[in-house]
Structures are given as structure tokens and as C-alpha cells.
Write a protein that holds these residues in place. Structure first.
Motif, short mmCIF file in Angstrom:
data_model
loop_
_atom_site.label_atom_id
_atom_site.label_comp_id
_atom_site.label_asym_id
_atom_site.label_seq_id
_atom_site.Cartn_x
_atom_site.Cartn_y
_atom_site.Cartn_z
N SER A 129 -21.40 -1.52 -29.94
CA SER A 129 -20.03 -1.22 -29.56
C SER A 129 -19.11 -1.57 -30.71
O SER A 129 -19.33 -2.55 -31.43
N TYR A 130 -18.08 -0.74 -30.90
CA TYR A 130 -17.10 -0.98 -31.95
C TYR A 130 -15.71 -1.20 -31.37
O TYR A 130 -14.70 -0.94 -32.03
N ALA A 131 -15.67 -1.68 -30.15
CA ALA A 131 -14.39 -1.94 -29.50
C ALA A 131 -13.58 -2.96 -30.30
O ALA A 131 -14.11 -3.98 -30.74
N GLU A 132 -12.31 -2.68 -30.44
CA GLU A 132 -11.44 -3.64 -31.13
C GLU A 132 -11.17 -4.85 -30.26
O GLU A 132 -10.93 -4.71 -29.05
N PRO A 133 -11.18 -6.05 -30.83
CA PRO A 133 -10.72 -7.22 -30.06
C PRO A 133 -9.22 -7.14 -29.88
O PRO A 133 -8.50 -6.68 -30.77
N PRO A 134 -8.71 -7.56 -28.74
CA PRO A 134 -7.26 -7.47 -28.51
C PRO A 134 -6.50 -8.41 -29.42
O PRO A 134 -6.96 -9.50 -29.76
N VAL A 135 -5.31 -7.98 -29.80
CA VAL A 135 -4.45 -8.81 -30.65
C VAL A 135 -3.76 -9.90 -29.84
O VAL A 135 -3.09 -10.76 -30.42
N LEU A 136 -3.93 -9.85 -28.53
CA LEU A 136 -3.21 -10.76 -27.64
C LEU A 136 -4.20 -11.57 -26.81
O LEU A 136 -5.12 -11.01 -26.21
N GLY A 137 -4.03 -12.89 -26.81
CA GLY A 137 -4.83 -13.73 -25.92
C GLY A 137 -4.22 -13.76 -24.53
O GLY A 137 -3.08 -13.33 -24.31
N VAL A 138 -4.98 -14.25 -23.56
CA VAL A 138 -4.54 -14.27 -22.17
C VAL A 138 -4.46 -15.71 -21.68
O VAL A 138 -5.44 -16.46 -21.75
N ARG A 139 -3.29 -16.08 -21.17
CA ARG A 139 -3.08 -17.38 -20.52
C ARG A 139 -2.90 -17.09 -19.03
O ARG A 139 -1.80 -16.82 -18.58
N ARG A 140 -4.00 -17.16 -18.30
CA ARG A 140 -4.00 -16.72 -16.91
C ARG A 140 -4.66 -17.77 -16.03
O ARG A 140 -5.74 -18.28 -16.35
N SER A 141 -4.03 -18.05 -14.90
CA SER A 141 -4.61 -18.95 -13.90
C SER A 141 -4.96 -18.11 -12.67
O SER A 141 -4.11 -17.40 -12.14
N MET A 142 -6.20 -18.22 -12.22
CA MET A 142 -6.64 -17.51 -11.02
C MET A 142 -6.31 -18.37 -9.80
O MET A 142 -6.63 -19.56 -9.76
N LEU A 143 -5.68 -17.74 -8.78
CA LEU A 143 -5.16 -18.47 -7.64
C LEU A 143 -5.68 -17.88 -6.33
O LEU A 143 -6.00 -16.70 -6.25
N ARG A 144 -5.72 -18.74 -5.30
CA ARG A 144 -5.89 -18.31 -3.91
C ARG A 144 -4.69 -18.84 -3.14
O ARG A 144 -4.48 -20.06 -3.08
N LEU A 145 -3.92 -17.93 -2.57
CA LEU A 145 -2.61 -18.30 -2.06
C LEU A 145 -2.48 -18.06 -0.56
O LEU A 145 -2.82 -16.98 -0.05
N GLY A 146 -1.97 -19.07 0.14
CA GLY A 146 -1.61 -18.94 1.54
C GLY A 146 -2.78 -18.86 2.49
O GLY A 146 -3.95 -18.92 2.09
N PRO A 147 -2.48 -18.72 3.77
CA PRO A 147 -3.55 -18.69 4.79
C PRO A 147 -4.48 -17.49 4.64
O PRO A 147 -5.63 -17.55 5.09
#
Length: 684
Positions: A418-436
Motif C-alpha cells: 500500500s502507498y497510502a499517505e499518512p495523514p498530516v494531522l494527528g487525532v486527539r480523541r476520547s471514546m465515550l459511553r454516554l447516558g442511560p
């Protein structure tokens, strides 16, 4: 990390699809893999490749630039098909029909009619069936004997095309299928003469003639689709396939396996689906399977199907879980919900399932054994299985492009280049489970943000929220990067999958029945409050929402119905009048407009337009074939008549998804400017 470079990278890589191998075919003997891929991460011309699994050598089979010349084939090869032995490949390129042997040899252009589309060789590789200008045609693999199998005199009638089959066929819509011995074809005839016509023009190109679009909107006539059987002999007479067409007007699947031709048909109200066996001698049909549901029968990709031994594969919804079944007996592992059937190799079935909705696992099963998990770790997994060889794909947090590897018993895994380009942007993401409801959500924060130094952030909701797809998964796709890009502009970006989205079982999906927007909006508000309770950095006094397509409609409704929560919205390509959308999709949730007009009225943005009190930016591509620009124009007209100020941004030449086209940078910047004016934004 360079957030400012992401828009250009989305354009250059076509949303991180260039340089990524795809459209995989495993050779019949399991010793090689075919696929499409460009030469680099920004190469728009996808080539056809063969990977030899014993040696690891990669062979270039067909290069569109070499075949057509530079600049003549910018999109490259978009699809291909092989014979049963995987010895011959056929593909359409530049309107011409091409063939190439898979074990050496140059591509050859066949003297077929043009423009050729959807070519498919017979299982023995002797002949090729293809579509050209509404006709289904046949040509010898050696280039001899090009002739029509079926053709019409009316431009609104097409043979070899059946649009709704993409609902059940894992490789996309098809309209013609070979008999296993290559002596006959099952094919569709699609008559659009009753279907409503709309005309569109490009105001930026007034010299261009208008284009005609057939739209089967809710409550209006659908295309009339019939099925036919025909011998490949020149004087063979076609045989009509007969079923209760008045009761089952949708043809949502078809095929021809070792047990004979078959079709999958669906009633207009979508509450009944039948698998029909077809007698190839006279076209009579027999009901092999019938599925019913009081709301709608979900069409699962790859189903119904049959194994080599004749077992009927289908799905069954029981107590909130969707199971894969073989002759009525559950196959899916306990606790897993079926996602799709990817293929059947003899009696072995490859399918996807999950217990955690943000992930998709890969499984296989054969009679007399327990299901076998074929994926490892979190992510979105898929694959192709043939001849004992598994081609497995994995999308996870490693980047927006999925990885592919080949697995064989007793051999080390082999990565597909694969020759996919790496993204120029990193990800600061928190995975959540919210509410009932334990709503799955992802919270994006700016990489530079520190609460003590920068204070609270305005909140931008960035959902999809509809039945068409999930946004919150274990993978970082291009949409994840766009959400992070907005976060880098000074927003806390919250992405939530609420009721109606896929992945959490049939009961969750059917919460959208009768009202696709009410539960979705309620869940977005609930997720916002729950997230703010857990993360004090979210400023609930400054909340906006952006969306496209379904979420474009949702963004408008958020302002109309909950101005106490939302201060501004960006709404792209939203459906504003539910009666002016695809009948097959919209009637699934709202029913027929004649039977349930109140549902359509309750979901009409036009009726609620006078309620607007918050800033709204409407965006629409003027060449959108899926959601006609009339939706946005009519909403703007209703807002103007009600004296409600708003902004409209029309994109000449843009289709339904403009991100990844040349307008990407300006479109994203315009949205950010609008949101900053009305919400403010933190600065690094």
C-alpha cells in the motif's frame, strides 16, 4: 502535525483512497490475489495488479496511463471481473472493453460497442457480457461475434441494470448473471418511463444543455424491473421470469449458482422479502424463503445466499439481536450481532459480526463446526476467502486507509503493498459511553488545548446520526480527520451515534421507524449534556452543529426545535421535504405518503421554517444527483417568506460529497468562519 495542510491532502489523496489496494479477488487455487491500486498515494489512475503468494512478487497487469495515454484515464480502472479459474480479467476503461490474462501477456482491447460498462466473463472465460447504451451485449473473449442479447428502442429502458441490487450484493449493484456453464444469462430489464423526470443545469456553464434525472420519489412510481433468461445462442428466445410482481416490485438481489438461478424480491412496504428459485426452462418461480417484519425487513449485504450443499443462508432478528442462519438454524456466535455476509466458498461462509458496536469482527463458519474468528484486535475488519486463502482488511486507529494482508495455513502473513499517505494531522480523541442508553460518542479536542491555559471551548456537534452509517468506530477514517481539523480551529467536537444508526441491533435501528429525526435529535442533546457533565471544558453556552445529507437535515432541525441548546448550524445537502427523496429509502421509515401523510408533514423542514431564530448556513452542490439542490433552494425560499435571515452557499459543479474535490479548502474555511462569528473559538 500540520492541520492547515489537511484540506489539500484530502483533495490530493481523494479522501485517502489513492494508493490503497482494493477490489480484491483471490485466485481459484488460493495462490494469488488480484486488486486495484495506484502507483503512489496521490496517483488518480488505479492499475490492476497480481500478487503471487509463493514468491511475494507483485505484477502489473494493466496500467491505464500506458493503455490510454497520460491525461486520458485520470480515474483509472474502477472495476473488473474474472472467470471462474481467475485466468482472464475483463474491465472497462475509456469507454472500451479490455481483457488481460492473469499469468502474463499484454492487455487487449476488444472490438466491442462503446461505451462499455459492467463487463463480466462467463465462468469458462469464453465470452463476455457487458452493458452499452441500455443494451446487454455479448462478445467472444477473442473479440469475435459482438452482438446484442437484449436491447430496447426507448432510451428510458435499460437491460443488464438493476439499481436496488446493491442492497444485498456485497460487490455492488448488478443487472446480469451468468449460468455456471456459461450457456445462458439471467438479466434485468429496467423501464423508467413511468419514473418522474427532473432537469438540472449548471448555472456556471450556461452553454451546457440540461441533464435529465429519473427520481423515484416517495409515493411516486418506481422503475418497472423484470427478469429474463436467455441462451447465448444467436437465435435463442428470452424467457420471462414470473412472480407476483404487483406485490413484490423491488428486485433487490439475484444470481445463478450450482442450484439454479434465483432472485430476491421485496414488497413496496418493505415488510416482506422472498427468495425465489427460478426454473431456467420456463421462468416459473418457487418461494424458497419468506421473511416478514411489522416495520421493515432489513436487507443484509450478502443475504439471502446458498452454500454449495444447498443450505439457505439468511438472517433472523430475535430479542434485539440479528443472527446469521443456515436453513433456519443460528450460526452467529453467542453475543454477536450479524453485520454482513462477505462471501461463500463452497460450504464455508465468511461474515462479519460484533458485540461492541464500534467494532466489526471477521468470522467464518462451515457446517459441523463452530464459528471461527478470523480477525484480531479492535477495528473494522473485512475480507475475501477462497481456496483456503483469506485476504483480510483492517481499518483502525493506525490511519484512514485500511490495511490488507493475506493469511494461509502454515504460512506467515503477507501484507499487500500500500502507498497510502499518512495523514498530516494527528487525532486527539476520547471514546465515550454516554447516558442511560450508553450512546457511543467521540470527543475531539485541539492538540494544543490545556484547560488551565485556554479555558472552556465552544462545542461543535459533528454527527451523521442516521441509518446510513456510523461515525463512531474503532477506526480513524477521513471524516475522523475532518472532525479533528475542526477541533484544531478552537472547538470541542462531539460525534455521537444515536438511535437509528447501524451496529446495535434491529431494535436500535427500528427506533427510527415513523420518525427518523426525533430520536436522533434527542440523543444528540442527551450526549451533549452527558459529555459536558463529565468534561468541564465544554461550554454549553456556545453550541453549534454541522452536518451533511441526513445530518444536514438534522442540523436544521436542531436550530428549529432546540434553539435553547444550539446557537448556530451548518447544514449541507439536507433533505428538506421528505416527499422529494428516494422512495425505497424514505418509505422504509415513513411508509407511503398516501397512507401516512402526517409522518411526512411532521418531518418537513419547510413547514417548520418560520421557527428559525438562530444563525443558519445552508450549503448545497448544484450537481448533486442524490439530494437535488431544490431541497436547499425551497427551504431558503420558505425562510425568506417567513422573514428569517440565513446564509446560502451554492457550489457550482459539486456533487453530493464535495469534500475531496477542489472546493474542499474554501468550503471548510467558510464553515469555520461562520461558526467562529457566531460561537467564538479558542485560539492556540
Amino acid at each position: 502535525m500540520r492541520p492547515d495542510l489537511l484540506p489539500a491532502q484530502l483533495v490530493r489523496t481523494a479522501r485517502f483512497t489513492r494508493g490503497v489496494p482494493g477490489r480484491f479477488t483471490v485466485a481459484a487455487d488460493g495462490g494469488a490475489v488480484l486488486y486495484l491500486r495506484g502507483r503512489t498515494g496521490d496517483d488518480p489512475a488505479a492499475c490492476l495488479w497480481r500478487l503471487e503468494l509463493e514468491s511475494g512478487d507483485e505484477w502489473l497487469l494493466a496500467d491505464p496511463v500506458r493503455l490510454l495515454g497520460a491525461g486520458r484515464g485520470p480515474r483509472g480502472i474502477e472495476g473488473y471481473a474474472t472467470d471462474e479459474a481467475t485466468g482472464v480479467v475483463v474491465f472497462a476503461l475509456g469507454g472500451a472493453l479490455w481483457t488481460v490474462p492473469t499469468r502474463g501477456g499484454e492487455p487487449r482491447r476488444l472490438p466491442a460497442a462503446r461505451p462499455a460498462a459492467d463487463p463480466r466473463p462467463d465462468p469458462a472465460g469464453r465470452s463476455v457480457a457487458y452493458v452499452c447504451r441500455g443494451a446487454l451485449r455479448l462478445i467472444g473473449a477473442d473479440g469475435a461475434g459482438d452482438r446484442p442479447i437484449a436491447q430496447a428502442d426507448d432510451p428510458d429502458v435499460e437491460f443488464g441494470v438493476a439499481a436496488h441490487t446493491d442492497a444485498t450484493l456485497p460487490d455492488g449493484p448488478r443487472g446480469h448473471w451468468w449460468a455456471p456453464d456459461g450457456t445462458a444469462l439471467l438479466y434485468a430489464r429496467t423501464d423508467r418511463r413511468r419514473v418522474q423526470r427532473w432537469y438540472s443545469t449548471d448555472p456556471a456553464r450556461p452553454e451546457s444543455p440540461p441533464e435529465v434525472h429519473h427520481h423515484a420519489f416517495a409515493g411516486t412510481p418506481n422503475p418497472d424491473v423484470t427478469l429474463w433468461l436467455a441462451s447465448v445462442e444467436p437465435n435463442g428466445r428470452p424467457i420471462s421470469v414470473r412472480w407476483e410482481r404487483a406485490a413484490f416490485e423491488y428486485v433487490v438481489g439475484a444470481g445463478w449458482d450450482a442450484h439454479g438461478p434465483f432472485a430476491v424480491v421485496q414488497s413496496r412496504d418493505q415488510r416482506t422479502v422472498r427468495l425465489l428459485g427460478i426454473d431456467p426452462a420456463d421462468g416459473r418461480t418457487t418461494v424458497l424463503l419468506e421473511q416478514r417484519d411489522a416495520r421493515w425487513v432489513e436487507l443484509v449485504p450478502g443475504l439471502p445466499a446458498r452454500t454449495a450443499s444447498g443450505a439457505v443462508l439468511a438472517h433472523m432478528d430475535v430479542r434485539g439481536t440479528r443472527y446469521l442462519t443456515a436453513d433456519g438454524e443460528p450460526v452467529t456466535p453467542p453475543g454477536r450481532r450479524l453485520r454482513a455476509v462477505l462471501g461463500v466458498d463452497g460450504d464455508e461462509v465468511l461474515f462479519t459480526a460484533s458485540d461492541e458496536p464500534t467494532e466489526v469482527e471477521l468470522w467464518s463458519w462451515r457446517p459441523g463446526s463452530e464459528p471461527r474468528r478470523r480477525s484480531v484486535g479492535p477495528g473494522l475488519h473485512g475480507g475475501v476467502l477462497r481456496g483456503g486463502t483469506l485476504l483480510r482488511t483492517t481499518a483502525d486507529t493506525g490511519g484512514p486507509a485500511p490495511r490488507a494482508e493475506v493469511l494461509r495455513a502454515g504460512r506467515r502473513a503477507m501484507a499487500v503493498p500500500s502507498y497510502a499517505e499518512p495523514p498530516v494531522l494527528g487525532v486527539r480523541r476520547s471514546m465515550l459511553r454516554l447516558g442511560p442508553r450508553e450512546l457511543r460518542a467521540a470527543l475531539h479536542l485541539p492538540s494544543w488545548h490545556r484547560p488551565a491555559d485556554n479555558g472552556p471551548l465552544p462545542v461543535l456537534l459533528d454527527p451523521y446520526g442516521g441509518a446510513g452509517g456510523q461515525r463512531v468506530t474503532a477506526a480513524h477514517d477521513w471524516k475522523t480527520l475532518v472532525s479533528q481539523w475542526f477541533a484544531e480551529q478552537g472547538f470541542a467536537v462531539l460525534v455521537t451515534d444515536g438511535r437509528g444508526t447501524p451496529g446495535r441491533g434491529p431494535d436500535w435501528e427500528r427506533e427510527a421507524y415513523g420518525d427518523p429525526f426525533g430520536p436522533a435529535l434527542e440523543d444528540q442533546v442527551s450526549a451533549l449534556r452527558e459529555a459536558a457533565h463529565a468534561h468541564s471544558v465544554l461550554d454549553l453556552r456556545r453550541v453549534g452543529i454541522r452536518g451533511w445529507s441526513f445530518s444536514g437535515s438534522l442540523a436544521v432541525l436542531a436550530l428549529l426545535r432546540r434553539p435553547d441548546v444550539f446557537r448556530a448550524a451548518v447544514a449541507g445537502a439536507g433533505v428538506t421535504d421528505q416527499r422529494l427523496y428516494d422512495a425505497h429509502w424514505r418509505e422504509r421509515f415513513l411508509g407511503h405518503p398516501q397512507d401516512r401523510p402526517e409522518r411526512y408533514d411532521a418531518c418537513s423542514l419547510l413547514r417548520e421554517a418560520p421557527r428559525l431564530t438562530r444563525p443558519l448556513l445552508l450549503v448545497h452542490g448544484l450537481a448533486d444527483p442524490k439530494v437535488p439542490p431544490a431541497h436547499t433552494l425551497r427551504l431558503s425560499d420558505a425562510l425568506l417568506a417567513a422573514g428569517r435571515p440565513h446564509e446560502v452557499l451554492l457550489l457550482p459543479g459539486a456533487g453530493h460529497q464535495p469534500i475531496g474535490t477542489d472546493v474542499t479548502h474554501d468550503l471548510l474555511r467558510h464553515q469555520v468562519g461562520f461558526l467562529r462569528r457566531h460561537l467564538g473559538a479558542a485560539r492556540p
